[in-house]
Design a protein around this motif. Structure first.
Motif, PDB file in Angstrom:
ATOM      1  N   TYR A   5     -36.435 -20.025  25.325  1.00  0.00           N
ATOM      2  CA  TYR A   5     -37.135 -19.739  24.075  1.00  0.00           C
ATOM      3  C   TYR A   5     -38.079 -20.878  23.747  1.00  0.00           C
ATOM      4  O   TYR A   5     -37.719 -22.051  23.850  1.00  0.00           O
ATOM      5  N   GLU A   7     -41.521 -21.903  20.961  1.00  0.00           N
ATOM      6  CA  GLU A   7     -42.396 -21.546  19.852  1.00  0.00           C
ATOM      7  C   GLU A   7     -43.742 -22.215  20.043  1.00  0.00           C
ATOM      8  O   GLU A   7     -43.835 -23.434  20.178  1.00  0.00           O
ATOM      9  N   ALA A  12     -43.614 -16.663  19.502  1.00  0.00           N
ATOM     10  CA  ALA A  12     -42.362 -17.001  20.181  1.00  0.00           C
ATOM     11  C   ALA A  12     -42.399 -16.437  21.601  1.00  0.00           C
ATOM     12  O   ALA A  12     -42.816 -15.295  21.811  1.00  0.00           O
ATOM     13  N   LEU A  37     -33.558 -12.863  19.194  1.00  0.00           N
ATOM     14  CA  LEU A  37     -34.330 -11.892  18.413  1.00  0.00           C
ATOM     15  C   LEU A  37     -33.914 -11.897  16.950  1.00  0.00           C
ATOM     16  O   LEU A  37     -34.752 -11.739  16.057  1.00  0.00           O
ATOM     17  N   PHE A  40     -35.579 -14.852  15.496  1.00  0.00           N
ATOM     18  CA  PHE A  40     -37.015 -14.570  15.474  1.00  0.00           C
ATOM     19  C   PHE A  40     -37.392 -13.685  14.285  1.00  0.00           C
ATOM     20  O   PHE A  40     -38.354 -13.963  13.559  1.00  0.00           O
ATOM     21  N   GLU A  41     -36.618 -12.641  14.058  1.00  0.00           N
ATOM     22  CA  GLU A  41     -36.896 -11.730  12.940  1.00  0.00           C
ATOM     23  C   GLU A  41     -36.727 -12.434  11.594  1.00  0.00           C
ATOM     24  O   GLU A  41     -37.445 -12.145  10.642  1.00  0.00           O
ATOM     25  N   ASN A  43     -37.193 -15.649  10.977  1.00  0.00           N
ATOM     26  CA  ASN A  43     -38.083 -16.804  10.827  1.00  0.00           C
ATOM     27  C   ASN A  43     -39.466 -16.340  10.365  1.00  0.00           C
ATOM     28  O   ASN A  43     -40.224 -15.740  11.131  1.00  0.00           O
ATOM     29  N   MET A  46     -42.613 -17.157  12.509  1.00  0.00           N
ATOM     30  CA  MET A  46     -42.823 -16.514  13.804  1.00  0.00           C
ATOM     31  C   MET A  46     -43.333 -15.086  13.579  1.00  0.00           C
ATOM     32  O   MET A  46     -42.654 -14.280  12.927  1.00  0.00           O
ATOM     33  N   GLY A  49     -44.038 -11.976  19.373  1.00  0.00           N
ATOM     34  CA  GLY A  49     -43.254 -12.462  20.499  1.00  0.00           C
ATOM     35  C   GLY A  49     -43.841 -12.036  21.829  1.00  0.00           C
ATOM     36  O   GLY A  49     -44.492 -10.987  21.933  1.00  0.00           O
ATOM     37  N   ARG A  89     -36.533  -4.126  15.388  1.00  0.00           N
ATOM     38  CA  ARG A  89     -37.550  -5.151  15.148  1.00  0.00           C
ATOM     39  C   ARG A  89     -38.607  -4.691  14.150  1.00  0.00           C
ATOM     40  O   ARG A  89     -38.922  -3.509  14.049  1.00  0.00           O
ATOM     41  N   LYS A  91     -41.355  -7.077  14.113  1.00  0.00           N
ATOM     42  CA  LYS A  91     -42.443  -7.896  14.655  1.00  0.00           C
ATOM     43  C   LYS A  91     -42.781  -7.444  16.076  1.00  0.00           C
ATOM     44  O   LYS A  91     -41.891  -7.101  16.847  1.00  0.00           O
TER      45      LYS A  91
END
Length: 253
Positions: A5, A7, A12, A37, A40-41, A43, A46, A49, A89, A91
């Motif tokens: 991972y 950033e 991401a 994930l 990620f969702e 944050n 971010m 991806g 998701r 994003k």
């Protein structure tokens, strides 16, 4: 880690990282990808991806047959296969494919929103050759992405298609030289993050939900998204930046 991972600004990068196993998916990969994930969702910094591979010739070979033979669970509870094909998701994800994406590997690509592929990329769902079916989304997502006749040929013969053919059919957004799919995917992500992030998320969510809706329900969903955007600071920032002749400063909130 079996999934790396990174950033890069608001982007991401998730990199499948079991090169010795051709990035075959086992329980550890699914659990790791789902956890990433989830973070990620959550944050708000971010926004987009990219899903890539650490193997030079294989994006993902599908499920780890050794793990399955050992009765290991290769699905995660929330994300399903690879921890992501069923993950809810908001994003966008871009698949960066620079090699073979077969079986579950192709289904990971199908779960993404956009695809950047090199000329050596190959996509296929060979499950019927093993007395299986593409149960991680391939059976319904492939006919959504390709003309039905082409999708059915792939599903029923198990034969793959090359990236150039996939590009002709609209399955691939951008076709690039071998070794450059990750950079090209990052460039595409860079174009997306120039836009208001909440608007991007709402556009993705609405497009996903509207696929099988009636026109009336789809208009209601569009209106819901607009009302939500009206309540954000970025809704005011967009017109203000235009009038002041400057780049917008998005908050993503």
């Amino acid at each position: 880690p079996v999934v790396l991972y990174e950033e890069l600004g608001h982007v991401a990068v998730f990199t499948l990282n079991r090169p010795a196993a051709r990035n075959a998916i086992n329980g550890k990969v699914s659990a790791r990808f789902e956890a990433l994930l989830t973070a990620f969702e959550r944050n708000s910094d971010m926004w987009v991806g990219v899903v890539a591979s650490s193997h030079p010739d294989v994006f993902c070979a599908g499920a780890d047959l050794k793990a399955i033979n050992a009765m290991e669970r290769v699905f995660s509870w929330k994300g399903g296969f690879a921890g992501m094909v069923q993950f809810p998701r908001t994003k966008p994800l871009i698949a960066a494919v620079d090699g073979k994406a077969l079986a579950g590997g192709c289904e990971i690509v199908l779960a993404c929103d956009l695809v950047v592929a090199s000329h050596k990329a190959v996509f296929g769902l060979p499950e019927v050759k093993r007395s299986l079916v593409a149960g991680a989304g391939g059976l319904f997502r492939l006919p959504q992405r390709l003309p039905r006749q082409v999708a059915m040929e792939m599903l029923l013969t198990g034969d793959p298609i090359m990236a150039s053919r996939a590009k002709e059919l609209g399955f691939v957004n951008e076709l690039v030289e071998p070794g450059s799919s990750r950079d090209a995917a990052l460039a595409l992500a860079g174009r997306i993050v120039q836009n208001a992030p909440v608007a991007v998320r709402e556009a993705k969510v609405c497009a996903d939900r509207m696929q099988l809706m009636s026109d009336d329900d789809a208009f209601n969903e569009s209106n819901r998204a607009l009302v939500k955007l009206f309540m954000t600071p970025d809704f005011r920032e967009g017109p203000r930046a235009f009038l002041e002749k400057r780049e917008p400063r998005w908050t993503g909130r």
